[in-house]
Motif scaffolding. Structure first.
Motif, PDB file in Angstrom:
ATOM      1  N   ALA A 128       9.667   2.239   1.922  1.00 15.86           N
ATOM      2  CA  ALA A 128       9.045   1.252   1.038  1.00 15.86           C
ATOM      3  C   ALA A 128       9.874  -0.016   0.944  1.00 15.86           C
ATOM      4  O   ALA A 128       9.348  -1.141   1.032  1.00 15.86           O
ATOM      5  CB  ALA A 128       8.837   1.866  -0.344  1.00 15.86           C
ATOM      6  N   SER A 129      11.189   0.124   0.759  1.00 17.76           N
ATOM      7  CA  SER A 129      12.033  -1.059   0.574  1.00 17.76           C
ATOM      8  C   SER A 129      12.183  -1.847   1.863  1.00 17.76           C
ATOM      9  O   SER A 129      12.259  -3.083   1.836  1.00 17.76           O
ATOM     10  CB  SER A 129      13.398  -0.648   0.036  1.00 17.76           C
ATOM     11  N   PHE A 158       9.703  -7.398  -7.430  1.00 17.20           N
ATOM     12  CA  PHE A 158      10.274  -6.131  -6.965  1.00 17.20           C
ATOM     13  C   PHE A 158      11.552  -5.818  -7.753  1.00 17.20           C
ATOM     14  O   PHE A 158      11.741  -4.694  -8.235  1.00 17.20           O
ATOM     15  CB  PHE A 158      10.565  -6.219  -5.474  1.00 17.20           C
ATOM     16  N   LEU A 199       5.759   5.636  -4.624  1.00 19.84           N
ATOM     17  CA  LEU A 199       5.922   4.759  -3.469  1.00 19.84           C
ATOM     18  C   LEU A 199       4.889   5.065  -2.391  1.00 19.84           C
ATOM     19  O   LEU A 199       4.309   4.151  -1.787  1.00 19.84           O
ATOM     20  CB  LEU A 199       7.331   4.893  -2.901  1.00 19.84           C
ATOM     21  N   ILE A 231       1.473   3.730  -3.451  1.00 20.25           N
ATOM     22  CA  ILE A 231       1.406   2.268  -3.338  1.00 20.25           C
ATOM     23  C   ILE A 231       1.212   1.859  -1.884  1.00 20.25           C
ATOM     24  O   ILE A 231       0.384   0.984  -1.573  1.00 20.25           O
ATOM     25  CB  ILE A 231       2.670   1.632  -3.927  1.00 20.25           C
ATOM     26  N   MET A 232       1.965   2.463  -0.970  1.00 19.08           N
ATOM     27  CA  MET A 232       1.817   2.112   0.443  1.00 19.08           C
ATOM     28  C   MET A 232       0.441   2.490   0.952  1.00 19.08           C
ATOM     29  O   MET A 232      -0.176   1.747   1.740  1.00 19.08           O
ATOM     30  CB  MET A 232       2.916   2.779   1.270  1.00 19.08           C
ATOM     31  N   TRP A 290       4.180  -5.077  -6.036  1.00 21.91           N
ATOM     32  CA  TRP A 290       5.610  -5.231  -5.714  1.00 21.91           C
ATOM     33  C   TRP A 290       6.475  -4.758  -6.880  1.00 21.91           C
ATOM     34  O   TRP A 290       7.514  -4.151  -6.694  1.00 21.91           O
ATOM     35  CB  TRP A 290       5.897  -6.689  -5.363  1.00 21.91           C
ATOM     36  N   THR A 292       6.441  -1.065  -6.843  1.00 22.70           N
ATOM     37  CA  THR A 292       7.313  -0.571  -5.768  1.00 22.70           C
ATOM     38  C   THR A 292       8.769  -0.569  -6.222  1.00 22.70           C
ATOM     39  O   THR A 292       9.520   0.373  -5.933  1.00 22.70           O
ATOM     40  CB  THR A 292       7.156  -1.442  -4.511  1.00 22.70           C
ATOM     41  N   TYR A 335      11.114   2.690  -6.357  1.00 24.86           N
ATOM     42  CA  TYR A 335      12.366   2.662  -5.592  1.00 24.86           C
ATOM     43  C   TYR A 335      13.557   3.047  -6.462  1.00 24.86           C
ATOM     44  O   TYR A 335      14.355   3.926  -6.108  1.00 24.86           O
ATOM     45  CB  TYR A 335      12.556   1.269  -4.998  1.00 24.86           C
TER      46      TYR A 335
END
Length: 436
Positions: free
Chosen positions: A228-229, A258, A289, A292-293, A310, A313, A317
């Motif tokens: 994700a990051s 973010f 995560l 979201i993706m 964002w 995320t 994270y």
């Protein structure tokens, strides 16, 4: 949480971390401008190579550096690493060749690969209470997020009155102040009195790490967080500028969203971890995560929705990775903690070493939706592996036996051939849950 800042040791170490991070942030901005001066339109390729060198240094040299300094006092290691970083930063304004950038990055990150795991392994010896340590980890996470927000803004203000070359001076000052703060701090001494061979010191942290189920699960969750990051770090500028038609300022706003999500999670984590425990919280963050993706792989969000995604995320994270220090502390004796923290440092950066170029390559060739779909699958694999490798419950005390230890071995005499206690991989416990 903030009461920890008045702790006589942690407060100074936290201040050292903050000033060093500010210096690192100024370095990031100045390095990009230097690369553009030297390479023009090829600056992205230069920076991509420089950050690849950074990851290689972290993955390949962290275990070697950790083994070399394993018997040295922590204070000397931390101060020495800061001095090396400051001296290298002093040379940066005089660089006029691209290869010199690569060499400077290699030296800087080699020193960082020595400093960071040693620093991280020192904190649990200072904050022995679980709640205090959870708060300390959250403060450390906040420091990283604030660096991402404050350093670019500070660099922008400074560039109004000075050239970017002077930003490297800020990097030198940051590392020098960090060293001075550590000089005046009384750190706990290493407790390992065994004279282990270099090969054992080199591999010990990795062996302990991979033999411990909760740490294997941590590595799997790190893969999800890295997926994700890496997408955010590599592709935010393209998504904002090309897909959403935004400006450079909008790129900064997206990255700030973010960071703000990560900070919000860090502020709530100590209470949440106390109530729910490490495994449910970390897996929950990783699942967020993945969701979201997956969502972004099939929709076309507008600007506001993009910022919300964002921010979410960032929450996932930080929720996934911030508690990692608690797992590492539980999984190693005091004398082995630096080696185990070094193993996590190297293995986690191996994930980014693989995912950074993949994020850029897939985005360039196939676009955002395919990239997010692939990265969502990678994230889901990480969650599935974590669920399998890290059993629910994760008990501290485990019944086990030692069939191959002699009857007069001190551990057998103290506890019996079969017994139950908090199990940690060490010289008497080579595998989980029994000694092989």
């Amino acid at each position: 949480m903030l009461q920890l800042l008045v702790h006589p040791v942690f407060g100074r170490l936290f201040a050292a971390q903050v000033v060093a991070l500010v210096g690192t942030g100024l370095l990031t901005v100045a390095l990009g401008l230097l690369a553009y001066d030297l390479a023009g339109s090829a600056a992205s390729r230069v920076l991509g190579t420089a950050y690849a060198i950074k990851m290689v240094a972290y993955v390949g040299l962290a275990p070697i550096a950790g083994a070399l300094v394993a018997k040295m006092p922590r204070k000397r290691v931390l101060i020495g690493a800061d001095i090396v970083r400051a001296l290298v930063a002093l040379t940066l304004p005089f660089i006029n060749e691209i290869w010199q950038i690569y060499l400077a990055i290699f030296l800087l990150q080699t020193a960082s690969a020595t400093f960071t795991p040693t620093f991280q392994a020192t904190i649990p010896d200072i904050l022995k209470d679980d709640d205090d340590y959870a708060k300390g980890l959250s403060l450390s996470r906040l420091a990283y997020d604030l660096e991402n927000l404050v350093s670019p803004a500070l660099a922008g203000l400074l560039l109004l009155i000075i050239t970017y070359h002077w930003l490297f001076g800020g990097t030198v000052i940051g590392f020098a102040l960090s060293a001075l703060l550590i000089v005046g701090t009384r750190l706990p001494q290493r407790t390992d009195d065994k004279d282990r061979p270099f090969r054992d010191r080199l591999t010990r942290g990795l062996r302990i790490y991979l033999a411990t189920p909760r740490l294997r699960g941590l590595l799997a969750l790190t893969l999800t967080a890295a997926a994700a990051s890496a997408f955010v770090i590599v592709n935010t500028v393209v998504l904002v500028r090309d897909t959403l038609g935004g400006t450079d300022g909008d790129v900064a706003i997206a990255l700030a969203a973010f960071g703000a999500g990560s900070m919000a999670a860090a502020l709530t984590l100590p209470r949440l971890l106390k109530k729910r425990g490490d495994r449910p919280v970390m897996i929950g963050g990783a699942v967020l995560l993945c969701v979201i993706m997956a969502v972004q792989s099939v929709i076309y969000p507008g600007w506001i929705a993009f910022l919300l995604l964002w921010g979410a995320t960032g929450i996932g994270y930080a929720t996934t990775l911030t508690p990692q220090g608690r797992l590492l502390r539980r999984s190693a004796h005091n004398e082995d903690r630096p080696a185990v923290f070094t193993a996590q440092f190297a293995l986690s950066h191996a994930c980014w070493l693989f995912l950074y170029p993949l994020a850029g390559g897939l985005m360039t060739t196939y676009g955002a939706h395919v990239t997010l779909g692939v990265f969502g699958v990678i994230g889901a694999v990480g969650v599935a592996l974590a669920l399998r490798l890290w059993p629910s419950g994760d008990p501290e005390v485990i019944l086990h036996s030692h069939p191959d230890l002699p009857p007069d071995h001190p551990h057998v005499q103290a506890h019996g051939r079969s017994h139950a206690h908090a199990l940690i991989i060490d010289d008497e416990h080579h595998v989980w849950p029994t000694q092989g």
